[in-house]
Design a protein around this motif. Structure first.
Motif, PDB file in Angstrom:
ATOM      1  N   ASP A   1       0.839  -1.213   0.000  1.00 50.11           N
ATOM      2  CA  ASP A   1       0.000   0.000   0.000  1.00 50.11           C
ATOM      3  C   ASP A   1       0.866   1.252   0.000  1.00 50.11           C
ATOM      4  O   ASP A   1       0.581   2.217  -0.719  1.00 50.11           O
ATOM      5  CB  ASP A   1      -0.925   0.001   1.217  1.00 50.11           C
ATOM      6  CG  ASP A   1      -2.016  -1.055   1.131  1.00 50.11           C
ATOM      7  OD1 ASP A   1      -2.280  -1.528   0.005  1.00 50.11           O
ATOM      8  OD2 ASP A   1      -2.603  -1.403   2.171  1.00 50.11           O
ATOM      9  N   ARG A   2       1.925   1.232   0.790  1.00 50.32           N
ATOM     10  CA  ARG A   2       2.804   2.403   0.864  1.00 50.32           C
ATOM     11  C   ARG A   2       3.523   2.626  -0.468  1.00 50.32           C
ATOM     12  O   ARG A   2       3.712   3.769  -0.902  1.00 50.32           O
ATOM     13  CB  ARG A   2       3.813   2.227   1.991  1.00 50.32           C
ATOM     14  CG  ARG A   2       3.195   2.158   3.371  1.00 50.32           C
ATOM     15  CD  ARG A   2       4.231   1.855   4.425  1.00 50.32           C
ATOM     16  NE  ARG A   2       5.102   2.995   4.639  1.00 50.32           N
ATOM     17  CZ  ARG A   2       5.086   3.754   5.738  1.00 50.32           C
ATOM     18  NH1 ARG A   2       4.238   3.485   6.698  1.00 50.32           N
ATOM     19  NH2 ARG A   2       5.913   4.763   5.871  1.00 50.32           N
ATOM     20  N   LEU A   3       3.952   1.538  -1.122  1.00 51.25           N
ATOM     21  CA  LEU A   3       4.627   1.668  -2.412  1.00 51.25           C
ATOM     22  C   LEU A   3       3.678   2.215  -3.475  1.00 51.25           C
ATOM     23  O   LEU A   3       4.054   3.100  -4.262  1.00 51.25           O
ATOM     24  CB  LEU A   3       5.179   0.312  -2.852  1.00 51.25           C
ATOM     25  CG  LEU A   3       6.366  -0.236  -2.048  1.00 51.25           C
ATOM     26  CD1 LEU A   3       6.682  -1.662  -2.465  1.00 51.25           C
ATOM     27  CD2 LEU A   3       7.598   0.653  -2.215  1.00 51.25           C
ATOM     28  N   ARG A   4       2.454   1.707  -3.503  1.00 52.03           N
ATOM     29  CA  ARG A   4       1.498   2.169  -4.517  1.00 52.03           C
ATOM     30  C   ARG A   4       1.150   3.640  -4.322  1.00 52.03           C
ATOM     31  O   ARG A   4       0.901   4.353  -5.300  1.00 52.03           O
ATOM     32  CB  ARG A   4       0.241   1.307  -4.473  1.00 52.03           C
ATOM     33  CG  ARG A   4       0.463  -0.120  -4.973  1.00 52.03           C
ATOM     34  CD  ARG A   4      -0.831  -0.888  -5.127  1.00 52.03           C
ATOM     35  NE  ARG A   4      -0.592  -2.212  -5.684  1.00 52.03           N
ATOM     36  CZ  ARG A   4      -0.563  -3.329  -4.960  1.00 52.03           C
ATOM     37  NH1 ARG A   4      -0.794  -3.267  -3.645  1.00 52.03           N
ATOM     38  NH2 ARG A   4      -0.337  -4.489  -5.533  1.00 52.03           N
ATOM     39  N   ARG A   5       1.125   4.087  -3.075  1.00 53.49           N
ATOM     40  CA  ARG A   5       0.839   5.494  -2.819  1.00 53.49           C
ATOM     41  C   ARG A   5       1.947   6.397  -3.360  1.00 53.49           C
ATOM     42  O   ARG A   5       1.734   7.589  -3.566  1.00 53.49           O
ATOM     43  CB  ARG A   5       0.659   5.744  -1.321  1.00 53.49           C
ATOM     44  CG  ARG A   5      -0.596   5.120  -0.747  1.00 53.49           C
ATOM     45  CD  ARG A   5      -0.690   5.364   0.739  1.00 53.49           C
ATOM     46  NE  ARG A   5      -0.949   6.762   1.020  1.00 53.49           N
ATOM     47  CZ  ARG A   5      -2.167   7.306   1.066  1.00 53.49           C
ATOM     48  NH1 ARG A   5      -3.232   6.554   0.840  1.00 53.49           N
ATOM     49  NH2 ARG A   5      -2.329   8.576   1.332  1.00 53.49           N
ATOM     50  N   ARG A   6       3.112   5.841  -3.587  1.00 56.73           N
ATOM     51  CA  ARG A   6       4.230   6.604  -4.154  1.00 56.73           C
ATOM     52  C   ARG A   6       4.444   6.292  -5.626  1.00 56.73           C
ATOM     53  O   ARG A   6       5.473   6.629  -6.209  1.00 56.73           O
ATOM     54  CB  ARG A   6       5.505   6.329  -3.353  1.00 56.73           C
ATOM     55  CG  ARG A   6       5.413   6.794  -1.905  1.00 56.73           C
ATOM     56  CD  ARG A   6       6.718   6.652  -1.174  1.00 56.73           C
ATOM     57  NE  ARG A   6       7.756   7.516  -1.731  1.00 56.73           N
ATOM     58  CZ  ARG A   6       9.014   7.541  -1.304  1.00 56.73           C
ATOM     59  NH1 ARG A   6       9.381   6.744  -0.311  1.00 56.73           N
ATOM     60  NH2 ARG A   6       9.903   8.339  -1.856  1.00 56.73           N
ATOM     61  N   GLY A   7       3.453   5.651  -6.243  1.00 59.15           N
ATOM     62  CA  GLY A   7       3.510   5.400  -7.672  1.00 59.15           C
ATOM     63  C   GLY A   7       4.422   4.271  -8.082  1.00 59.15           C
ATOM     64  O   GLY A   7       4.870   4.230  -9.234  1.00 59.15           O
ATOM     65  N   VAL A   8       4.715   3.345  -7.165  1.00 54.97           N
ATOM     66  CA  VAL A   8       5.623   2.233  -7.452  1.00 54.97           C
ATOM     67  C   VAL A   8       4.857   0.921  -7.360  1.00 54.97           C
ATOM     68  O   VAL A   8       4.144   0.674  -6.382  1.00 54.97           O
ATOM     69  CB  VAL A   8       6.816   2.220  -6.466  1.00 54.97           C
ATOM     70  CG1 VAL A   8       7.678   0.990  -6.670  1.00 54.97           C
ATOM     71  CG2 VAL A   8       7.645   3.486  -6.633  1.00 54.97           C
ATOM     72  N   VAL A   9       5.010   0.071  -8.389  1.00 50.93           N
ATOM     73  CA  VAL A   9       4.381  -1.247  -8.388  1.00 50.93           C
ATOM     74  C   VAL A   9       5.204  -2.185  -7.503  1.00 50.93           C
ATOM     75  O   VAL A   9       6.413  -2.354  -7.744  1.00 50.93           O
ATOM     76  CB  VAL A   9       4.287  -1.814  -9.818  1.00 50.93           C
ATOM     77  CG1 VAL A   9       3.660  -3.203  -9.804  1.00 50.93           C
ATOM     78  CG2 VAL A   9       3.481  -0.868 -10.711  1.00 50.93           C
TER      79      VAL A   9
END
Length: 680
Positions: free
Chosen positions: A192-200
């Motif tokens: 979730d934290r990665l996706r919030r920063r635009g990272v898959v």
């Protein structure tokens, strides 16, 4: 996903003591280093985690020399602070965080010329692909270092070092099911934290895998440090330990999200284009131009100065839908204010809204307001039903009882008596003396003087402090009372099901075990429980007993349900908390920040969790919160503590003019101000 091997091979000329200690646990090795000053023990730890630490450092640093400095800083920090480590079984996660922070510290403190760039190992022909891969790996390390320690340790040991679930459970002193659940929760939170920063997430792990050093490389880098350990001559740390302490005590997120970066570039390019157009038109540099930016993009436009502090540009932010009515408060409405922008004068305006209570109107209301300031003689001893008649005969003003307000105050109308004997006492003072002890107050409305509930007083009596939305209020109250009840408990390898049956019988509280959720962790209702406590609250008993199994409890209908943390986070409970009497009733930003930063920070949506919090302003400022039952208990305790320590009326949040921060007055002396900090 197995990213790398757990340890590196020991060289043939390594100390025999290092070979002999290879299978010893982290706790025993740290004890040998702390108590006996055995260098071989620390050397084994260096060997054990060299691949992971060096990989983190090389992913973040700009050169091999910087990465080596960060690597050495990490293990020197371990050697000099090992006595402070409370959970040796989580050492891998601890070292990952220190390595990430050490790499940042080296980048901040290093003064050397930039040397050979640390290039990705993967075969990426496109330079943009290599840059993207590096960005994803760095973001993964940053977000992983921000996870709670127990999640970070499990992920690092399982995914980075390839530790099996069985070995991980043995190392952490828990069950395989508990470890599996911890990994699931940790990976979900990290994703979730990665996706919030635009990272898959899957691409980030692949990038980290591609940017992992070999065991041979790690062995070569570790040799000088191990030699110094064996000589008993530790070198000075390349980084000031105080700088590293500072970074470890706070979050460090230096890589912006791709969305923020791209948005900043788009808006910045648009601003630069407009500047070039205005410049070509031959307008004087000192003349300020106003550029209107949509409200949803204004956050990326910097503060409104000029590039290099001299363009003379000012920004006016407009909402998508302009309000049809002007706000009442001119300060909040953003009345034009002069501010300095790098030597030029500009104007910033904005629309804002505020909640106001309409003033009473009419002749009756005016008479009541005048009477409030007048003094009268009082000789009153009546019930609530007779109070309006008594006050009307004294003041000549209509007095009305708000039945809903009285019911809210839980006040029996026919039993409570109001007494006051005084000469020449102001009416508002007399009403306060008579009404406040009973949780009531007076107010003036269009129809006259109204006696209603005084919520600011009632909250200190525990009345009207909160209300459940998707939970039965009576059931929640019953559960809360049971959790505060004390009793002794003794269980010796007793099945969990039997334990809950006994607690249910003793406290007259229906308890249900979520068997399906337990099965997903490899647990059953027959899982043995061993616990002995004397005269403690039921809440303490459940917290201690269930935490050892990675379980928790929540409310389902009128039942207390024992379940997994994942299941509880999927069934969030919603509750309204009113804020009168806390001292922060008018400042929703302060109380929101306080809760999110102190009570399970990783649980909140803003930090990648599932819990949400929405403040809203009305005649009763409040927070609407959806989270787990455990977090609700902590929030309730926090607000109660704030009320117990606050005296007098709640402060009122007012709009005042203050100097604009320098960070908002321009674009930072160049294009680096776009998007809040440039590309990197």
């Amino acid at each position: 996903m197995n990213i790398t091997e757990a340890t590196i091979e020991l060289s043939s000329d390594a100390s025999p003591a290092i070979h002999d200690l290879g299978g010893i646990s982290n706790a025993d090795l740290l004890d040998a280093w702390n108590q006996d000053h055995e260098p071989a023990a620390m050397a084994v730890l260096v060997n054990r985690y060299s691949v992971m630490v060096l990989s983190v450092c090389r992913r973040r640093c700009r050169s091999y020399a910087d990465a080596d400095d960060a690597y050495q800083t990490t293990f020197l920090y371990l050697a000099r602070n090992s006595i402070k480590i409370r959970h040796p079984e989580r050492l891998a996660g601890w070292l990952h965080r220190v390595a990430q922070r050490a790499a940042v510290a080296v980048s901040q403190s290093c003064k050397r010329e930039t040397e050979t760039m640390v290039e990705p190992i993967a075969n990426c022909d496109d330079p943009l692909d290599r840059l993207t891969q590096r960005h994803e790996a760095i973001v993964l390390d940053e977000e992983l270092s921000e996870l709670p320690e127990h999640y970070r340790a499990a992920i690092v040991m399982h995914l980075y070092e390839g530790t099996t679930l069985e070995s991980l459970a043995e190392s952490l002193g828990t069950t395989v099911g508990s470890v599996r659940g911890r990994l699931q929760r940790g990976k979900k939170l990290l994703a979730d934290r990665l996706r919030r920063r635009g990272v898959v997430p899957v691409l980030a792990f692949a990038a980290a895998n591609a940017l992992t050093v070999s065991t041979t490389t790690a062995g070569q880098v570790s040799e000088p440090l191990i030699d110094s350990l064996q000589r008993g001559d530790l070198p000075d740390s390349p980084v000031d330990p105080h700088l590293l302490d500072s970074l470890l005590s706070q979050g460090t997120r230096l890589m912006p999200s791709l969305f923020t970066t791209l948005a900043g570039l788009i808006v910045g390019s648009a601003i630069l284009g407009l500047m070039m157009v205005t410049g070509s038109a031959g307008q004087p540099r000192e003349q300020a131009e106003t550029i209107t930016i949509p409200g949803h993009l204004a956050q990326f436009a910097g503060g409104g100065g000029g590039v290099g502090g001299g363009s003379g540009l000012a920004f006016t932010t407009e909402p998508r839908d302009k309000p049809t009515q002007k706000p009442l408060d001119k300060k909040l409405a953003g009345e034009k204010t002069e501010a300095s922008h790098g030597g030029s004068r500009g104007t910033r305006t904005m629309w804002a809204e505020q909640t106001v209570v309409p003033d009473p109107v009419g002749e009756v209301a005016e008479d009541a307001l005048r009477a409030m300031e007048q003094s009268f003689e009082f000789n009153v001893d009546v019930t609530l039903d007779d109070l309006p008649t008594a006050l009307e005969s004294i003041t000549g003003v209509p007095v009305i009882i708000d039945d809903r307000g009285v019911a809210f105050a839980e006040l029996p109308q026919d039993e409570t008596r109001f007494k006051l004997t005084a000469r020449e006492l102001p009416l508002k003072t007399a009403l306060r003396k008579m009404l406040r002890p009973h949780g009531l107050r007076s107010t003036v409305e269009n129809d006259g003087m109204v006696i209603t509930a005084d919520t600011a007083t009632l909250v200190h009596k525990g009345i009207g402090v909160s209300r459940w939305i998707n939970v039965d209020e009576a059931a929640a109250k019953k559960v809360a009372e049971a959790l505060q009840s004390s009793q002794g408990h003794s269980f010796v390898d007793t099945p969990l099901d039997e334990v809950m049956q006994k607690i249910s019988h003793d406290f007259r509280l229906p308890i249900l075990i979520d068997r399906r959720a337990l099965e997903e962790l490899g647990l059953t209702a027959d899982t043995p429980v061993r616990l002995e406590l004397k005269d403690v609250q039921l809440k303490t008993v459940l917290d201690i007993m269930l935490a050892g199994l990675d379980l928790t409890y929540t409310i389902q209908g009128d039942t207390l349900m024992v379940t997994t943390v994942e299941a509880a986070e999927a069934l969030l409970l919603t509750r309204i908390y009113w804020l009168e009497g806390t001292g922060v009733a008018g400042d929703s930003k302060t109380i929101t920040t306080l809760i999110q930063s102190t009570i399970r920070p990783d649980a909140w949506e803003a930090l990648g969790g599932t819990s949400t919090m929405a403040p809203f302003q009305s005649t009763r400022p409040a927070l609407l919160i959806s989270t787990t039952f455990e977090v609700h208990q902590q929030i309730e305790s926090l607000l109660q503590t704030l009320r117990e320590s606050h005296f007098g009326p709640d402060p009122v949040l007012e709009s005042v003019e203050v100097p604009m921060p320098m960070s908002m007055q321009g674009m930072g002396g160049g294009m680096g101000g776009m998007g809040g900090g440039g590309m990197f």
